[in-house]
Scaffold this active site. Structure first.
Site, PDB file in Angstrom:
ATOM      1  N   ASN A  93      84.060   4.245  75.528  1.00  0.00           N
ATOM      2  CA  ASN A  93      83.470   5.512  75.964  1.00  0.00           C
ATOM      3  C   ASN A  93      81.963   5.299  76.077  1.00  0.00           C
ATOM      4  O   ASN A  93      81.254   5.323  75.081  1.00  0.00           O
ATOM      5  CB  ASN A  93      83.796   6.599  74.923  1.00  0.00           C
ATOM      6  CG  ASN A  93      83.153   7.925  75.260  1.00  0.00           C
ATOM      7  OD1 ASN A  93      82.700   8.141  76.380  1.00  0.00           O
ATOM      8  ND2 ASN A  93      83.101   8.819  74.284  1.00  0.00           N
ATOM      9  N   TRP A  94      81.513   5.040  77.303  1.00  0.00           N
ATOM     10  CA  TRP A  94      80.091   4.698  77.486  1.00  0.00           C
ATOM     11  C   TRP A  94      79.186   5.925  77.374  1.00  0.00           C
ATOM     12  O   TRP A  94      77.971   5.804  77.409  1.00  0.00           O
ATOM     13  CB  TRP A  94      79.882   4.012  78.845  1.00  0.00           C
ATOM     14  CG  TRP A  94      80.591   2.693  78.968  1.00  0.00           C
ATOM     15  CD1 TRP A  94      81.172   1.989  77.947  1.00  0.00           C
ATOM     16  CD2 TRP A  94      80.791   1.912  80.159  1.00  0.00           C
ATOM     17  NE1 TRP A  94      81.721   0.832  78.427  1.00  0.00           N
ATOM     18  CE2 TRP A  94      81.516   0.750  79.779  1.00  0.00           C
ATOM     19  CE3 TRP A  94      80.445   2.081  81.490  1.00  0.00           C
ATOM     20  CZ2 TRP A  94      81.875  -0.231  80.700  1.00  0.00           C
ATOM     21  CZ3 TRP A  94      80.811   1.100  82.408  1.00  0.00           C
ATOM     22  CH2 TRP A  94      81.511  -0.042  82.014  1.00  0.00           C
ATOM     23  N   LYS A  95      79.757   7.095  77.274  1.00  0.00           N
ATOM     24  CA  LYS A  95      78.987   8.353  77.220  1.00  0.00           C
ATOM     25  C   LYS A  95      77.949   8.371  78.363  1.00  0.00           C
ATOM     26  O   LYS A  95      78.159   7.751  79.388  1.00  0.00           O
ATOM     27  CB  LYS A  95      78.347   8.531  75.849  1.00  0.00           C
ATOM     28  CG  LYS A  95      79.379   8.439  74.723  1.00  0.00           C
ATOM     29  CD  LYS A  95      78.886   8.976  73.429  1.00  0.00           C
ATOM     30  CE  LYS A  95      79.955   8.792  72.362  1.00  0.00           C
ATOM     31  NZ  LYS A  95      79.557   9.289  71.060  1.00  0.00           N
ATOM     32  N   HIS A 100      86.398  15.677  73.579  1.00  0.00           N
ATOM     33  CA  HIS A 100      85.504  14.920  72.697  1.00  0.00           C
ATOM     34  C   HIS A 100      84.658  15.912  71.903  1.00  0.00           C
ATOM     35  O   HIS A 100      84.302  16.976  72.407  1.00  0.00           O
ATOM     36  CB  HIS A 100      84.614  13.995  73.531  1.00  0.00           C
ATOM     37  CG  HIS A 100      83.859  13.017  72.685  1.00  0.00           C
ATOM     38  ND1 HIS A 100      82.734  13.379  71.987  1.00  0.00           N
ATOM     39  CD2 HIS A 100      84.085  11.716  72.386  1.00  0.00           C
ATOM     40  CE1 HIS A 100      82.291  12.325  71.306  1.00  0.00           C
ATOM     41  NE2 HIS A 100      83.102  11.305  71.537  1.00  0.00           N
ATOM     42  N   GLU A 135      81.663  16.019  71.235  1.00  0.00           N
ATOM     43  CA  GLU A 135      80.398  16.394  71.877  1.00  0.00           C
ATOM     44  C   GLU A 135      80.622  17.517  72.878  1.00  0.00           C
ATOM     45  O   GLU A 135      79.769  18.389  73.070  1.00  0.00           O
ATOM     46  CB  GLU A 135      79.760  15.160  72.534  1.00  0.00           C
ATOM     47  CG  GLU A 135      79.175  14.229  71.480  1.00  0.00           C
ATOM     48  CD  GLU A 135      79.210  12.751  71.825  1.00  0.00           C
ATOM     49  OE1 GLU A 135      79.377  12.407  73.009  1.00  0.00           O
ATOM     50  OE2 GLU A 135      79.071  11.935  70.884  1.00  0.00           O
ATOM     51  N   GLU A 158      88.759  11.287  65.677  1.00  0.00           N
ATOM     52  CA  GLU A 158      87.339  10.952  65.614  1.00  0.00           C
ATOM     53  C   GLU A 158      86.628  11.904  64.652  1.00  0.00           C
ATOM     54  O   GLU A 158      86.219  13.002  65.050  1.00  0.00           O
ATOM     55  CB  GLU A 158      86.704  11.079  67.001  1.00  0.00           C
ATOM     56  CG  GLU A 158      87.290  10.143  68.030  1.00  0.00           C
ATOM     57  CD  GLU A 158      86.260   9.798  69.093  1.00  0.00           C
ATOM     58  OE1 GLU A 158      85.894   8.633  69.186  1.00  0.00           O
ATOM     59  OE2 GLU A 158      85.810  10.703  69.812  1.00  0.00           O
ATOM     60  N   GLY A 164      78.676   7.783  65.752  1.00  0.00           N
ATOM     61  CA  GLY A 164      77.292   7.338  65.924  1.00  0.00           C
ATOM     62  C   GLY A 164      76.552   7.166  64.610  1.00  0.00           C
ATOM     63  O   GLY A 164      75.337   6.978  64.590  1.00  0.00           O
ATOM     64  N   SER A 168      82.036   4.990  64.971  1.00  0.00           N
ATOM     65  CA  SER A 168      81.339   3.843  64.383  1.00  0.00           C
ATOM     66  C   SER A 168      82.199   2.583  64.293  1.00  0.00           C
ATOM     67  O   SER A 168      82.067   1.798  63.346  1.00  0.00           O
ATOM     68  CB  SER A 168      80.762   4.206  63.009  1.00  0.00           C
ATOM     69  OG  SER A 168      79.758   5.193  63.156  1.00  0.00           O
ATOM     70  N   GLY A 184      79.124   3.573  70.950  1.00  0.00           N
ATOM     71  CA  GLY A 184      77.929   2.735  70.992  1.00  0.00           C
ATOM     72  C   GLY A 184      78.206   1.243  71.178  1.00  0.00           C
ATOM     73  O   GLY A 184      77.561   0.581  71.990  1.00  0.00           O
TER      74      GLY A 184
HETATM   75  P1  PGA Z   1      80.569   5.734  68.284  1.00  0.00           P
HETATM   76  O1  PGA Z   1      81.171   6.908  69.207  1.00  0.00           O
HETATM   77  O2  PGA Z   1      81.500   4.559  68.397  1.00  0.00           O
HETATM   78  O3  PGA Z   1      79.219   5.461  68.838  1.00  0.00           O
HETATM   79  O4  PGA Z   1      80.528   6.276  66.877  1.00  0.00           O
HETATM   80  C1  PGA Z   1      82.542   7.123  69.301  1.00  0.00           C
HETATM   81  C2  PGA Z   1      82.826   8.316  70.172  1.00  0.00           C
HETATM   82  O5  PGA Z   1      82.126   9.314  70.072  1.00  0.00           O
HETATM   83  O6  PGA Z   1      83.748   8.305  70.986  1.00  0.00           O
END
Ligand code: PGA
Length: 258
Positions: free
Chosen positions: A9-11, A103, A105, A173, A179, A217, A239
């Site tokens: 997931n490159w966001k 997600h 976010e 998640e 993150g 993470s 990330g």
């Molecule tokens: P992260 O993000 O690996 O940077 O913790 C995971 C995600 O939000 O999908």
């Protein structure tokens, strides 16, 4: 053990050059894992931001699949008065095989509800793609002992009625670990995965084909342990999926854990 599933997931990161480099590196890593006959190469889904879907789709290699990070709530139409939105059929036409939905976010910053996630998932499945549905508790919810209740509610109301498990991936998640640099404890990851499976036993039976991944993470140095954990079918990587060498190491860890 079965093939593992790795979702990148490159966001909202990168540019065309980075998208190109990451896609090529993932294809190379997958190709090497498949060529080494003692290991079982994982399924890999690359989920770039919308503007790079076409580019990434054109250079995907090694059997990697394409995924998007969100979609409009639609009646599965390719057109409509929804300025700024992207329809499921448009993503399918671009070659997307999966779409990440719900997600944290999007739930936190855009007030996305589980009912909206279920409606999006229905559109995604109707367009012939798989829905990767994210669930997870916040730090406060875990501290106050509500993690299982919150996740149960999200799981039950984010999955569209009558969905076939083969069209779903569930991503656990924990919001507080996203993150953060430090994933949840393996015991807690396994306990929640087992709990989600038991929660879905009645509504989604037979559950055998349902894949459940952990995200938050995940990095090269912890992927092997997470991927070897009971109940964990794969990982969703934020990330660390933006660094070729990290993501390559995660693909290798998944091949060994399969
Ligand atoms: P992260 O993000 O690996 O940077 O913790 C995971 C995600 O939000 O999908």
């Amino acid at each position: 053990m079965a093939k593992k599933l790795i979702i990148a997931n490159w966001k909202m990161n990168g540019n065309r050059a980075l998208a190109t480099a990451l896609t090529r590196a993932a294809g190379d890593a997958l190709g090497r894992a498949s060529a080494a006959n003692e290991v079982d190469a994982p399924d890999v889904i690359l989920c770039p931001p919308f503007p790079y879907l076409d580019l990434v789709g054109a250079i995907l290699a090694g059997g990697a699949k394409l995924g998007a990070q969100d979609v409009a709530v639609t009646q599965n139409s390719a057109k409509g008065a929804q300025t700024g939105d992207v329809a499921p059929t448009m993503l399918a036409e671009l070659g997307c095989a999966y779409v990440i939905l719900g997600h944290s976010e999007r739930r936190a910053h855009y007030g996305e509800t589980s009912a909206q996630v279920a409606a999006k998932a229905a559109g995604v499945i109707a367009a012939g793609m798989g829905a990767i549905i994210c669930v997870g508790e916040t730090g406060d919810e875990r501290k106050s002992g509500r993690a299982f209740d919150v996740v149960k509610e999200q799981v039950l109301s984010s999955i569209p009625k009558g969905a076939n498990v083969n069209n779903l991936v569930l991503a656990y998640e924990p919001v507080w670990a996203i993150g953060a640099g430090m994933p949840a404890r393996l015991d807690d990851i396994m306990a929640m995965h087992e709990f989600i499976r038991r929660t879905l036993q009645e509504s989604l039976a037979p559950l055998a084909g349902l894949r459940m991944v952990y995200g938050a993470s995940v990095k090269a140095d912890n992927a092997a342990a997470i991927l070897s954990s009971h109940w964990v079918d794969g990982v969703l990587v934020g990330g660390a999926s933006l660094k070729s060498e990290e993501f390559t190491a995660i693909i290798q860890a998944a091949a060994k854990a399969a």
